[in-house]
Design an enzyme around this catalytic site. Structure first.
Site, PDB file in Angstrom:
ATOM      1  N   SER A 293       0.830  -1.205   0.000  1.00 45.02           N
ATOM      2  CA  SER A 293       0.000   0.000   0.000  1.00 45.02           C
ATOM      3  C   SER A 293       0.868   1.260   0.000  1.00 45.02           C
ATOM      4  CB  SER A 293      -0.943  -0.043   1.202  1.00 45.02           C
ATOM      5  OG  SER A 293      -1.951   0.930   1.111  1.00 45.02           O
TER       6      SER A 293
ATOM      7  N   HIS B  61      -7.605  -5.758   0.356  1.00 42.33           N
ATOM      8  CA  HIS B  61      -6.391  -4.962   0.535  1.00 42.33           C
ATOM      9  C   HIS B  61      -5.367  -5.631   1.449  1.00 42.33           C
ATOM     10  CE1 HIS B  61      -4.263  -1.176   0.058  1.00 42.33           C
ATOM     11  NE2 HIS B  61      -4.085  -1.066   1.361  1.00 42.33           N
TER      12      HIS B  61
END
Length: 391
Positions: free
Chosen positions: A170, A365
């Site tokens: 990320s 995610h």
């Protein structure tokens, strides 16, 4: 990245619920609960792994903490966490699942970085983060421009290698793209970069809580610097079955729902060590990417932009200068990194080593990082790709 707003919402609700303090202890194994109280050294000692702590000072005098699973003379790897996270994320799932342990077991010298402002890197040569607002005058741009180069140079100096492999998750990918586009000489210090849930372009983000995030930032203005430092509030999620379910559902709203790969047994461990704090400016910078549809530096307003960038608009990051090999690993059900945006990045990167969109439509995610079968279904392939660039 917008977990912060979910946390605020859920805590306001949960704290109004009747206390059921025994639920956590009654449901979860003692071994799991022990991991919720341990720091990096406690976790590694528990599982009989060596660990070192190192400190690095950046050009602008932030003092960063690096952790190392040491294998002297072995190839070095640097792991960099995402927004609101820390180095411990690479170890939380245990030796049987966590990527940090896995790479060490394979014979690598594993270094785990911490971005300025998080739990482990809340330090500066001059500024006190508790009293000096000047400490918090940064976004993830500065993390990429100052923090990563300082860490990379330190690791290479300590290990006497010319290059290292890099894993980012990320924000750990965003900052890598900042570094290699603004300081292109660092491309030559990377064997290959593995980008887990990469974030650069954000025009197609479909985060359900995004409107709430925008409203909060409008209300808060510039009154908040540090956001969501580590606390014991995570226990509130486990006072009853109802509060636990509510917390999990809100987490799914933030990162995407993947109940099959979500390790519910280890949930207290993950939530006990996350979030780890960040600067509000980092979140605002991401929101600017969503609004503009471009991957560019922080928008300070037309007048300030003119002074900083010689233009009323912020300068775009030169993706064509990112010449290090980049392996992209992304998913369909990621609320914080749209696969459409990653595809755009893949088309523009000059040296894509791997373009891997996982076929499982539920992966989110965090699946590649904390997922139950992440090692078998993701990490092993990542290592195979990485090894192609070893010489």
């Amino acid at each position: 990245m917008f977990l912060l707003l979910a946390v605020i919402t859920v805590f306001n609700f949960l704290l109004s619920q009747p206390s059921m303090a025994g639920y956590l202890e009654d449901k979860y194994p003692a071994s799991v609960l022990e991991d919720t109280t341990l720091d990096m050294f406690g976790l590694t000692r528990k599982y009989n792994y060596p660990l070192e702590s190192h400190y690095v000072t950046t050009e602008d005098k932030y003092i960063l903490r690096l952790f190392r699973l040491p294998r002297p003379k072995a190839r070095p790897i640097l792991l960099m966490h995402g927004l609101l996270d820390s180095s411990i994320t690479w170890l939380l799932s245990g030796p049987w699942s966590a990527l940090g342990y896995y790479l060490f077991d394979l014979g690598y010298d594993v270094w785990m970085g911490n971005a300025r402002g998080n739990f482990y890197s809340r330090n500066h040569s001059h500024f006190n983060p508790d009293t000096d607002k000047s400490f918090w005058q940064f976004s993830w741009h500065e993390i990429g421009y100052y923090d990563l180069p300082a860490m990379i140079d330190y690791v290479l100096k300590q290990t006497k290698f010319a290059k290292l492999a890099y894993f980012g998750h990320s924000q750990g990918t965003t900052t890598f793209f900042v570094m290699t586009s603004t300081r292109p000489d660092y491309n030559e210090k990377i064997t290959v970069m593995s980008a887990l849930a990469p974030v650069s372009y954000m025009a197609n983000l479909q985060a359900p809580l995004l409107p709430l995030a925008r409203n909060f930032m409008t209300i808060s203005g510039n009154t908040i610097n540090e956001f969501l430092p580590r606390t014991d509030l995570w226990r509130t999620c486990f006072i009853s079955k109802m509060t636990e379910t509510t917390c999990f559902d809100l987490l799914y709203q933030v990162v995407g729902k993947d109940a099959e790969m979500w390790n519910a047994t280890m949930a207290p461990v993950h939530l006990a060590h996350f979030p780890n704090g960040c600067n509000m400016k980092q979140i605002k910078h991401y929101n600017q990417l969503i609004d503009s549809g471009r991957f560019r530096q922080y928008d300070c307003g037309p007048a300030a932009n003119l002074k900083l960038y010689n233009s009323t608009q912020p300068k775009a990051y030169a993706i064509k200068k990112i010449t290090a090999p980049v392996a992209l690993y992304y998913t369909y059900n990621d609320h914080l990194s749209s696969y459409k945006d990653v595809m755009q990045l893949a088309r523009e990167l000059p040296n894509v080593a791997e373009d891997c969109l996982y076929p499982n439509k539920k992966w989110n995610h965090m699946t590649m990082l904390w997922g139950l079968k992440a090692r078998e279904l993701a990490h092993k392939h990542m290592v195979e790709v990485m090894r192609k660039f070893e010489s």
